[in-house]
Design a protein around this motif. Structure first.
Motif, PDB file in Angstrom:
ATOM      1  N   GLY A  37       0.580  -1.292   0.117  1.00 31.05           N
ATOM      2  CA  GLY A  37       0.052   0.095  -0.158  1.00 31.05           C
ATOM      3  C   GLY A  37       0.958   1.294   0.257  1.00 31.05           C
ATOM      4  N   GLU A  38       2.000   1.080   0.835  1.00 32.24           N
ATOM      5  CA  GLU A  38       2.869   2.562   0.738  1.00 32.24           C
ATOM      6  C   GLU A  38       3.401   2.626  -0.589  1.00 32.24           C
ATOM      7  OE1 GLU A  38       3.016   4.671   3.082  1.00 32.24           O
ATOM      8  OE2 GLU A  38       2.627   3.561   4.948  1.00 32.24           O
ATOM      9  N   MET A  39       3.841   1.406  -1.269  1.00 34.90           N
ATOM     10  CA  MET A  39       4.391   1.605  -2.518  1.00 34.90           C
ATOM     11  C   MET A  39       3.252   1.935  -3.446  1.00 34.90           C
ATOM     12  SD  MET A  39       6.601  -1.864  -2.884  1.00 34.90           S
ATOM     13  CE  MET A  39       7.254  -1.440  -4.532  1.00 34.90           C
ATOM     14  N   ALA A  40       1.981   1.654  -3.341  1.00 34.66           N
ATOM     15  CA  ALA A  40       1.057   2.193  -4.416  1.00 34.66           C
ATOM     16  C   ALA A  40       0.852   3.685  -4.185  1.00 34.66           C
ATOM     17  CB  ALA A  40      -0.290   1.507  -3.983  1.00 34.66           C
ATOM     18  N   VAL A  41       0.911   4.227  -2.864  1.00 39.59           N
ATOM     19  CA  VAL A  41       0.828   5.820  -2.753  1.00 39.59           C
ATOM     20  C   VAL A  41       1.995   6.395  -3.476  1.00 39.59           C
ATOM     21  CG1 VAL A  41       0.782   7.575  -0.919  1.00 39.59           C
ATOM     22  CG2 VAL A  41      -0.669   5.549  -0.565  1.00 39.59           C
ATOM     23  N   SER A  42       3.163   6.130  -3.291  1.00 46.92           N
ATOM     24  CA  SER A  42       4.270   6.597  -3.891  1.00 46.92           C
ATOM     25  C   SER A  42       4.457   6.400  -5.438  1.00 46.92           C
ATOM     26  CB  SER A  42       5.615   6.043  -3.212  1.00 46.92           C
ATOM     27  OG  SER A  42       5.680   4.798  -3.546  1.00 46.92           O
ATOM     28  N   GLU A  43       3.854   5.367  -5.996  1.00 50.31           N
ATOM     29  CA  GLU A  43       4.035   5.368  -7.476  1.00 50.31           C
ATOM     30  C   GLU A  43       2.527   6.130  -7.852  1.00 50.31           C
ATOM     31  OE1 GLU A  43       3.649   1.031  -7.999  1.00 50.31           O
ATOM     32  OE2 GLU A  43       5.928   0.907  -7.707  1.00 50.31           O
TER      33      GLU A  43
END
Length: 309
Positions: free
Chosen positions: A129-135
């Motif tokens: 989820g954190e990666m999804a936000v950054s991407e």
């Protein structure tokens, strides 16, 4: 023109993500990408004995608004709080990247609309989820750099918290209703870490004063304030997509100065009525009691209109 499938009085707050899409776009124009029939579901929820959704709470696709081609994504706030996760994030990032890649071609869209309704990152898929936000943040900025405006519409039950608040701040324009809320840290998160003395999450009046649509509109955290019906969101979306500044260094400099000026003016205030009083608003404690029409008039007189974002 209001689409045939929706009434003017339909509530954005009470509508599902799909109903919001259908009300925002021209009637019958929406074409979904990776819809429920594709059965692209979270690979993680079964580990927690949680039921998945066949669209993972993220609906993406293309359609038209007043005849112009647009891309659109809508979070279903009633599925796990509309959270960012591996599948939902990948769908959103893919839509934004496709819009950026197609810019200037026959497949180009004029705008990307993000109908955000999210509590932030899905805890069961924290790293993904954190990666999804950054991407997503990167993809929003890439789309804007390619000349494709990205407009956020906020008025759902979950608001736009956590990563959703960050994504919202990166958009070209933010449309909000009274029911909408935007914040990086949610009330419960602040209370858990700092105590109820710092922020009482059960005080709903406090929550809306600090994070709600009227506060965000008055302070410039949102750019357009609308009534809470779907038709008002549609009208604002159709107007603002043609009036946005270029995503340039000058725009970023203006945004930075605007934020610095706001912090210098109100950084020592403890609650929003104090901010509103300092901004010259008469009877600031009654702002939440105004009708939408009266508030829109007040906003035109006292709001912090700006060309930055």
């Amino acid at each position: 023109m209001i689409p045939e499938n929706i009434t003017k009085a339909a509530s954005w707050y009470e509508s599902s993500a799909r109903a919001r899409i259908n009300g925002l776009l021209d009637h019958g124009s929406f074409r979904e990408i990776l819809g429920p029939e594709a059965r692209v579901i979270s690979p993680h929820l079964a580990l927690f004995d949680l039921p998945p959704a066949f669209d993972d709470g993220m609906i993406i696709g293309r359609g038209t608004l007043n005849g112009q081609p647009v891309a659109i994504a809508a979070q279903e706030g009633q599925f796990m709080g509309g959270t960012f996760a591996e599948v939902s994030g990948a769908k959103l990032v893919g839509l934004l990247r496709a819009a950026a890649t197609a810019a200037g071609t026959a497949q180009a869209v004029s705008t990307v609309f993000l109908l955000l309704d999210t509590g932030g990152v899905r805890l069961q898929e924290a790293n993904a989820g954190e990666m999804a936000v950054s991407e997503t943040v990167r993809a929003v900025l890439e789309a804007r750099s390619a000349g494709v405006p990205v407009i956020a519409l906020i008025g759902g039950r979950a608001g736009a918290f956590g990563g959703g608040g960050i994504v919202t701040a990166c958009c070209s324009h933010v449309i909000i209703s009274e029911q909408g809320r935007i914040s990086i840290s949610g009330p419960e998160v602040i209370e858990t870490n700092k105590g109820a003395e710092e922020f009482d999450s059960r005080d709903r009046a406090l929550v809306w004063r600090v994070t709600g649509g009227r506060s965000r509109a008055l302070l410039g955290g949102a750019d357009s304030y609308v009534k809470g019906d779907v038709a008002s969101f549609r009208q604002a979306a159709a107007i603002t997509r043609n009036t946005l500044p270029d995503f340039s260094l000058a725009t970023l400099d203006a945004e930075q100065k605007r934020l610095e000026d706001r912090l210098n003016a109100y950084g020592d205030c403890r609650d929003t009525p104090e901010i509103w009083a300092r901004a010259g608003i008469d009877a600031p404690e009654s702002v939440s009691e105004l009708s939408d029409d009266a508030f829109i008039t007040l906003l035109a007189e006292k709001g912090h209109a700006h060309g930055a974002r």
